[in-house]
Design a protein around this motif. Structure first.
Motif, PDB file in Angstrom:
ATOM      1  N   SER A 111       7.330 -79.838  42.198  1.00 37.02           N
ATOM      2  CA  SER A 111       6.008 -79.244  42.380  1.00 37.02           C
ATOM      3  C   SER A 111       5.935 -78.683  43.796  1.00 37.02           C
ATOM      4  CB  SER A 111       4.898 -80.264  42.068  1.00 37.02           C
ATOM      5  OG  SER A 111       4.997 -81.406  42.905  1.00 37.02           O
ATOM      6  N   ASN A 129       1.159 -77.081  40.672  1.00 36.33           N
ATOM      7  CA  ASN A 129       1.666 -78.343  41.214  1.00 36.33           C
ATOM      8  C   ASN A 129       0.893 -79.530  40.664  1.00 36.33           C
ATOM      9  OD1 ASN A 129       3.427 -76.808  42.735  1.00 36.33           O
ATOM     10  ND2 ASN A 129       2.280 -77.008  44.628  1.00 36.33           N
ATOM     11  N   SER A 153       7.641 -83.506  45.232  1.00 36.88           N
ATOM     12  CA  SER A 153       6.627 -82.608  45.790  1.00 36.88           C
ATOM     13  C   SER A 153       6.911 -82.405  47.279  1.00 36.88           C
ATOM     14  CB  SER A 153       5.234 -83.213  45.583  1.00 36.88           C
ATOM     15  OG  SER A 153       4.249 -82.388  46.167  1.00 36.88           O
TER      16      SER A 153
END
Length: 199
Positions: A111, A129, A153
């Motif tokens: 993400s 995301n 992430s």
């Protein structure tokens, strides 16, 4: 392990390959080049990739296109770029990969920082995301055959600053090596259903 790395030629993909390549057999995949080619937005292309690779132990996705632009100029179609590519593209890899990833194997998606630390013109990326984080948390409790799923992430990579740094005012870049190690944690560890934040 045999590991498919989708998006291996991008900055995040290169960090993954550098970290995992010395310990595992990597199958590099990309839209136009690699050991295999795949358009993750097309489920038939994803199915063809898995047919070519055969059984693997893990799938890592660092791919996914999103649109950047002023929110007042967004349309349904420009929002759909990120939803079709970054979100559904990576979900396609999971849905199409259940039977091609070994028992106890893993999927690791990517993400990014913008759903928790936004920038102007980044609403499309932030939406994608956040959706990926939600998918991973929800999917983890239903994964078949003890398979695991996580999403990494990362913040803006240090190697990406020359191209994208102006878009991220005030953001502290993260070392590409740290990002690579976050993927190793997902692939080689035991976590599932986690958003692994690097930044």
């Amino acid at each position: 392990m045999r590991i498919i790395v989708v998006g291996a030629e991008g900055d995040v993909g290169r960090a993954v390959c550098k970290e995992l390549g010395s310990r595992h057999e990597l199958i590099r995949a990309g839209r136009s080049r690699g050991d295999v080619t795949v358009d993750i937005a097309d489920p038939q292309s994803v199915a063809a990739m898995y047919t070519r690779t055969g059984m693997v132990d893990a799938v890592v996705s660092t791919a996914g296109e999103v649109h950047f632009g002023a929110l007042c100029e967004f349309t349904r179609e420009t929002f759909m770029i990120g939803l079709r590519n970054k979100v559904m593209g990576q979900i396609n890899l999971v849905l199409g990969g259940f039977d091609h990833v070994a028992e106890g194997g893993s999927f690791t998606l990517t993400s990014g920082v913008l759903d928790r630390d936004p920038i102007p013109m980044g609403a499309g990326a932030a939406t994608a995301n956040g959706a990926l984080g939600g998918f991973v948390v929800g999917a983890a409790i239903e994964m078949p055959r003890r398979q695991r799923i996580n999403v990494v992430s990362p913040g803006l990579l240090d190697v990406s600053v020359p191209r994208y740094g102006a878009w991220f005012p005030g953001h502290e870049p993260v070392a590409a090596g740290r990002v690579g190690r976050a993927f190793a944690k997902s692939v080689e560890g035991a976590l599932t259903g986690k958003v692994i934040i690097v930044g």
